[in-house]
Scaffold this motif. Structure first.
Motif, PDB file in Angstrom:
ATOM      1  N   GLY A   1       6.052   4.789  -1.624  1.00  0.00           N
ATOM      2  CA  GLY A   1       5.831   5.416  -2.920  1.00  0.00           C
ATOM      3  C   GLY A   1       7.132   5.659  -3.664  1.00  0.00           C
ATOM      4  N   LEU A   2       8.144   6.142  -2.947  1.00  0.00           N
ATOM      5  CA  LEU A   2       9.432   6.427  -3.575  1.00  0.00           C
ATOM      6  C   LEU A   2      10.054   5.149  -4.127  1.00  0.00           C
ATOM      7  N   PHE A   3       9.995   4.080  -3.346  1.00  0.00           N
ATOM      8  CA  PHE A   3      10.566   2.811  -3.791  1.00  0.00           C
ATOM      9  C   PHE A   3       9.905   2.333  -5.085  1.00  0.00           C
ATOM     10  N   MET A   4       8.582   2.430  -5.132  1.00  0.00           N
ATOM     11  CA  MET A   4       7.850   1.942  -6.298  1.00  0.00           C
ATOM     12  C   MET A   4       8.203   2.739  -7.546  1.00  0.00           C
TER      13      MET A   4
ATOM     14  N   ALA B   1      -2.234  12.424  -5.050  1.00  0.00           N
ATOM     15  CA  ALA B   1      -2.629  12.538  -6.453  1.00  0.00           C
ATOM     16  C   ALA B   1      -1.591  11.913  -7.376  1.00  0.00           C
ATOM     17  N   GLY B   2      -0.322  12.153  -7.102  1.00  0.00           N
ATOM     18  CA  GLY B   2       0.732  11.572  -7.925  1.00  0.00           C
ATOM     19  C   GLY B   2       0.744  10.055  -7.843  1.00  0.00           C
ATOM     20  N   LEU B   3       0.540   9.533  -6.641  1.00  0.00           N
ATOM     21  CA  LEU B   3       0.521   8.078  -6.454  1.00  0.00           C
ATOM     22  C   LEU B   3      -0.663   7.454  -7.199  1.00  0.00           C
ATOM     23  N   ALA B   4      -1.799   8.132  -7.190  1.00  0.00           N
ATOM     24  CA  ALA B   4      -2.982   7.625  -7.892  1.00  0.00           C
ATOM     25  C   ALA B   4      -2.743   7.580  -9.400  1.00  0.00           C
ATOM     26  N   LEU B   5      -2.147   8.646  -9.959  1.00  0.00           N
ATOM     27  CA  LEU B   5      -1.860   8.676 -11.392  1.00  0.00           C
ATOM     28  C   LEU B   5      -0.849   7.600 -11.759  1.00  0.00           C
ATOM     29  N   PHE B   6       0.172   7.440 -10.942  1.00  0.00           N
ATOM     30  CA  PHE B   6       1.204   6.433 -11.205  1.00  0.00           C
ATOM     31  C   PHE B   6       0.603   5.031 -11.223  1.00  0.00           C
TER      32      PHE B   6
END
Length: 521
Positions: free
Chosen positions: A37-40, A99-104
């Motif tokens: 996730g951080l890399f993306m 949740a943050g990953l889904a929004l991103f």
């Protein structure tokens, strides 16, 4: 001279205890998921740089829009970091990350199908919000899952991902635009996030442990509004001012932002005095190392993230290279970052704060070398090979710096407030990125004076035709316009790189506010 070595936890801070039911194997597996996730998210901080010229032509974006596409992402990212960290401290960091990953991921789809500048800016802001939500759980999980003896290695991995993702962004963006064409290739820099984001969400749901909450959540709505208002009031004029000629409202807005920031600090202290959990616990800043480290994070990120913006516009808009050629310029930075980050923990144990001095010093040296190169070599004569040495030195410095710096800052933070602390640090990093891009883009576009290029070309074409240098106006116009544009943008890039080098010099000085050593075992 006093040695600020820290060999034990601060008074009142409990020692690290392993999370119940979480094995070392699962801790490392969780780190792998977090790094995806951080890399993306950090890749998206710089991947758009090489696409800016094609975005400008594809959807008719002006200079302010180009700055907003970059800085709007960083601004939104920074706005939600602190509340996201506090919510994670209260309800657990697993589902905040999810949740943050889904929004991103959803915002990436929106960005890829955007039809005009407004839609793309909104999509980038939503991307930034998503990235800002799932960033605090990353450093918080490292604090919670790893003992001090293993934490340095985990932070070294984080530092490597942080630097490499930023450096690889232009390369990946260039490859995608080269593969899919300039008209639609820029859309794939957002579409590429979709499979990664979905896979990351599935892995997060399965692998990340659901740790017990550490603190009771207090909805500090007033504090959030004051903080958000201050950051927006400061950054909007920095981004928009150059396009509008710096009218009076830009200066008034910056002053209002500073006032709101002071009111925010006073409000947080008032809540803490009344026993209410504030958005940013004031006691985090009772340690000089934490305070100095957060300011250092802002200035350092303003220095190193802005160079990719400058180089991308110089290489493409000024010198006429392709997006891929622009991305390839950053390869030495990426290689240097990987090599240095792999050794950063070992050097931190040996040198203490010295590794940060070494890293910041090398970044400053690399940026100064780029500035001298742009100052002395005509733009039309610049090649990738000339930038290899300075970019490699800056990349090595970045790798030495980022992971140990994070560790030095978090060394004074209680485990129960790991999310809030990482939110503050991340906010300063993202706001630093936004400020760096805003300032550098303002300087670059002001010095470039692209509006004056056409007049200068017309004058030189007329003179060349009278002198008989060219046989037709078309040949004269084509040759002279390239030369004039290259000169204008190279001059602008020279000044912009000088600004980035100044940021790096201030960051080097601020390193000495950190303690000489922190607890490593």
């Amino acid at each position: 001279m006093t040695d600020n070595t820290r060999t034990a936890p601060p008074s009142g801070r409990p020692p690290w205890t392993p999370p119940e039911g979480v094995s070392e194997k699962r801790a490392w597996a969780s780190l792998a998921v977090l790094m995806v996730g951080l890399f993306m998210s950090l890749l998206d901080t710089t991947i758009v740089n090489v696409a800016l010229p094609t975005i400008r032509d594809s959807i008719n974006a002006d200079e302010a829009t180009l700055a907003w596409i970059i800085s709007g992402y960083a601004l939104a990212f920074g706005l939600v970091l602190i509340p996201a960290g506090r919510i994670g401290d209260s309800i657990g960091h697993k589902w905040v990350f999810f949740a943050g990953l889904a929004l991103f991921t959803a915002a990436s789809l929106f960005a890829g199908v955007a039809q005009d500048p407004t839609q793309l800016i909104v999509a980038r802001v939503l991307q930034g919000l998503g990235g800002g939500i799932f960033f605090p759980p990353v450093t918080a999980f490292i604090q919670l899952l790893f003992p001090p003896t293993k934490r340095g290695k985990a932070f070294a991995i984080l530092g490597a991902v942080l630097g490499v993702s930023s450096a690889l962004g232009p390369i990946v963006g260039g490859l995608l635009i080269e593969a899919f064409g300039e008209q639609s290739g820029w859309r794939y820099i957002f579409f590429v996030n979709l499979p990664i984001g979905v896979a990351g969400m599935v892995a997060a749901a399965i692998v990340l442990p659901k740790l017990a909450p550490g603190v009771k959540l207090s909805l500090d709505g007033v504090g959030l509004l004051l903080l958000a208002g201050s950051l927006v009031a400061i950054l909007v004029p920095l981004i928009q001012g150059q396009e509008e000629g710096w009218p009076l409202w830009t200066y008034l807005s910056i002053v209002a932002g500073i006032v709101l920031l002071v009111l925010f600090a006073l409000w947080e202290r008032r809540l803490a005095a009344r026993g209410i959990s504030p958005l940013v616990p004031p006691r985090l800043f009772s340690h000089a190392a934490f305070t100095g480290g957060t300011i250092l994070a802002l200035v350092y990120f303003a220095a190193f993230t802005s160079i990719f913006f400058t180089i991308a516009l110089l290489w493409q808009a000024g010198l006429g290279h392709t997006a891929l050629e622009s991305g390839l310029v950053t390869i030495p930075f990426a290689i240097g970052n990987i090599v240095a980050a792999s050794q950063s923990d070992r050097l931190a144990q040996k040198l203490g704060r010295g590794v940060l001095v070494l890293g910041a010093g090398m970044v400053f040296l690399g940026l100064v070398s780029l500035w001298i190169l742009f100052l002395t070599v005509p733009g039309a004569d610049l090649t990738n090979w000339m930038l290899l040495g300075p970019m490699l030195v800056a990349g090595l410095g970045n790798g030495f710096f980022i992971a140990p710096n994070s560790r030095f800052i978090v060394a004074t933070v209680d485990q129960s407030e790991a999310g809030a602390a990482s939110g503050v640090i991340g906010t300063m990093q993202r706001i630093g990125s936004a400020i760096g891009i805003a300032v550098v883009s303002s300087v670059l576009f002001a010095v470039a004076n692209l509006g004056g290029v056409a007049d200068e070309v017309r004058q030189k074409v007329g003179a060349a035709l009278k002198a008989g240098t060219y046989s037709t106006p078309e040949l004269a116009g084509d040759a002279i316009s390239k030369t004039v544009l290259a000169a204008h943008v190279t001059d602008a890039a020279t000044v912009a790189m000088f600004v980035s080098a100044c940021f790096a010099l201030v960051a080097l000085a601020l390193v000495f506010t950190l303690p000489r050593r922190v607890q490593l075992h």
